[in-house]
Design an enzyme around this catalytic site. Sequence first.
Site, PDB file in Angstrom:
ATOM      1  N   ASP A  52      -5.489  -7.014  -3.656  1.00 27.12           N
ATOM      2  CA  ASP A  52      -6.700  -6.197  -3.488  1.00 27.12           C
ATOM      3  C   ASP A  52      -6.309  -4.776  -3.074  1.00 27.12           C
ATOM      4  O   ASP A  52      -7.174  -3.908  -2.909  1.00 27.12           O
ATOM      5  CB  ASP A  52      -7.696  -6.846  -2.512  1.00 27.12           C
ATOM      6  CG  ASP A  52      -7.141  -7.035  -1.125  1.00 27.12           C
ATOM      7  OD1 ASP A  52      -5.940  -6.770  -0.914  1.00 27.12           O
ATOM      8  OD2 ASP A  52      -7.906  -7.459  -0.234  1.00 27.12           O
ATOM      9  N   SER A  53      -4.989  -4.519  -2.971  1.00 26.59           N
ATOM     10  CA  SER A  53      -4.503  -3.142  -2.828  1.00 26.59           C
ATOM     11  C   SER A  53      -4.861  -2.335  -4.080  1.00 26.59           C
ATOM     12  O   SER A  53      -4.728  -1.109  -4.093  1.00 26.59           O
ATOM     13  CB  SER A  53      -2.991  -3.119  -2.597  1.00 26.59           C
ATOM     14  OG  SER A  53      -2.325  -3.936  -3.537  1.00 26.59           O
ATOM     15  N   ASP A  91      -5.679 -11.983  -5.363  1.00 26.19           N
ATOM     16  CA  ASP A  91      -6.300 -11.855  -4.040  1.00 26.19           C
ATOM     17  C   ASP A  91      -7.791 -12.091  -4.121  1.00 26.19           C
ATOM     18  O   ASP A  91      -8.471 -11.534  -5.000  1.00 26.19           O
ATOM     19  CB  ASP A  91      -6.094 -10.427  -3.501  1.00 26.19           C
ATOM     20  CG  ASP A  91      -4.933 -10.329  -2.545  1.00 26.19           C
ATOM     21  OD1 ASP A  91      -4.443 -11.365  -2.065  1.00 26.19           O
ATOM     22  OD2 ASP A  91      -4.501  -9.185  -2.281  1.00 26.19           O
ATOM     23  N   LYS A 121      -5.103 -15.924  -3.175  1.00 28.77           N
ATOM     24  CA  LYS A 121      -4.600 -15.615  -1.816  1.00 28.77           C
ATOM     25  C   LYS A 121      -5.769 -15.159  -0.953  1.00 28.77           C
ATOM     26  O   LYS A 121      -6.635 -14.398  -1.428  1.00 28.77           O
ATOM     27  CB  LYS A 121      -3.510 -14.533  -1.882  1.00 28.77           C
ATOM     28  CG  LYS A 121      -3.027 -14.090  -0.491  1.00 28.77           C
ATOM     29  CD  LYS A 121      -1.718 -13.325  -0.538  1.00 28.77           C
ATOM     30  CE  LYS A 121      -1.835 -11.855  -0.892  1.00 28.77           C
ATOM     31  NZ  LYS A 121      -2.663 -11.054   0.018  1.00 28.77           N
ATOM     32  N   GLU A 123      -6.872 -13.906   3.222  1.00 25.98           N
ATOM     33  CA  GLU A 123      -6.366 -13.392   4.496  1.00 25.98           C
ATOM     34  C   GLU A 123      -6.988 -14.151   5.664  1.00 25.98           C
ATOM     35  O   GLU A 123      -8.218 -14.312   5.713  1.00 25.98           O
ATOM     36  CB  GLU A 123      -6.703 -11.902   4.637  1.00 25.98           C
ATOM     37  CG  GLU A 123      -5.989 -11.036   3.627  1.00 25.98           C
ATOM     38  CD  GLU A 123      -6.288  -9.544   3.809  1.00 25.98           C
ATOM     39  OE1 GLU A 123      -6.946  -9.159   4.805  1.00 25.98           O
ATOM     40  OE2 GLU A 123      -5.855  -8.767   2.945  1.00 25.98           O
ATOM     41  N   GLU A 190       2.587  -9.994   6.874  1.00 27.64           N
ATOM     42  CA  GLU A 190       2.616  -8.537   6.713  1.00 27.64           C
ATOM     43  C   GLU A 190       2.807  -7.836   8.051  1.00 27.64           C
ATOM     44  O   GLU A 190       2.060  -8.079   9.005  1.00 27.64           O
ATOM     45  CB  GLU A 190       1.307  -8.072   6.030  1.00 27.64           C
ATOM     46  CG  GLU A 190       1.265  -6.565   5.812  1.00 27.64           C
ATOM     47  CD  GLU A 190       0.198  -6.109   4.835  1.00 27.64           C
ATOM     48  OE1 GLU A 190      -0.476  -6.946   4.210  1.00 27.64           O
ATOM     49  OE2 GLU A 190       0.042  -4.871   4.706  1.00 27.64           O
TER      50      GLU A 190
HETATM   51  O1  KIV Z   1      -3.075  -6.505  -1.683  1.00 27.21           O
HETATM   52  C1  KIV Z   1      -1.840  -6.505  -1.598  1.00 27.21           C
HETATM   53  O2  KIV Z   1      -1.132  -5.755  -2.269  1.00 27.21           O
HETATM   54  C2  KIV Z   1      -1.229  -7.441  -0.665  1.00 27.21           C
HETATM   55  C3  KIV Z   1       0.225  -7.253  -0.364  1.00 27.21           C
HETATM   56  C4  KIV Z   1       0.401  -6.082   0.515  1.00 27.21           C
HETATM   57  C5  KIV Z   1       0.840  -8.461   0.197  1.00 27.21           C
HETATM   58  O3  KIV Z   1      -1.876  -8.293  -0.145  1.00 27.21           O
END
Ligand code: KIV
Length: 272
Positions: A52-53, A91, A121, A123, A190
């Site tokens: 989600d980056s 994510d 994934k 969080e 992280e």
């Molecule tokens: O969203 C992302 O890129 C991440 C990584 C930093 C692990 O969750």
Amino acid sequence: MSAANERPKKVTTHVLSEMKMKGEKISMLTAYDYSLASIVDQAGIDVVLVGDSASNVMAGWETTIPITLDQMIYHGASVVRGVKTALVVVDMPFGSYQGNSREALQSAIRIMKETAADAVKLEGGVEIIKSVKRILSAGIPVMGHLGLTPQSIHKFGTYTVRARQEEEAKKLVEDAHLLEEAGCFGVVLEKIPAKLAGEVASGLKIPVIGIGAGNQVDGQVLVLHDMLGINQAFSPRFLRRYHNLFAEISGAVANYVEDVKTGDFPNEREQY
Ligand code: KIV
């Protein structure tokens, strides 16, 4: 023989678990689109994370909070079309799983059906464990993410190193075990102290992938745009830049602009 030639046909969660057992490090990078995902996959990466980056590096938002489930599905499906070998993890964005476990399952099902990715994934630890279990019960592989969890940035207030204090470190270790017991196939840690990350990795059977968590873990993940040097503004201590694509791209664009302005492009061989 190159690492890419020695690889199995398709990386699965089972392959990752075998890699941990053999002490073979796992490489993971983000990707958000077909073209770069295809390059990253062909170069031999084990896991592609549709992070989600994307909210930061693709859309220019300051945090990961604004990106929507539809947008993550768009990025996920684009990446899956470019990847043949790596495991693809998508994510789950903020707001798609925190409400309740039913909503979480629906979001995860949408991701799996509409992107054809291999896993999702999420969080968090104990706070979201019900959702994790419900998603797993539908046969969807889940990766956890602890330590600095950017979707909670407004709770933390800063992107500084997490779990330096004993209480937070203890909770992180408990959460990691909870995720493993629930059936997660791996966990991202992280920005936490390297010693703590190493302890978590050696205490778990599932692979632990670090970002800013030292080298005593089972693998590493970086944001592709950061490690390629596209994004020059972001420069934390843990980031190793493997290229300066910002300079490469801006140099190429400047040359193109000059060639157009001077009439050098297109030349006789470049026209019909
Ligand atoms: O969203 C992302 O890129 C991440 C990584 C930093 C692990 O969750």
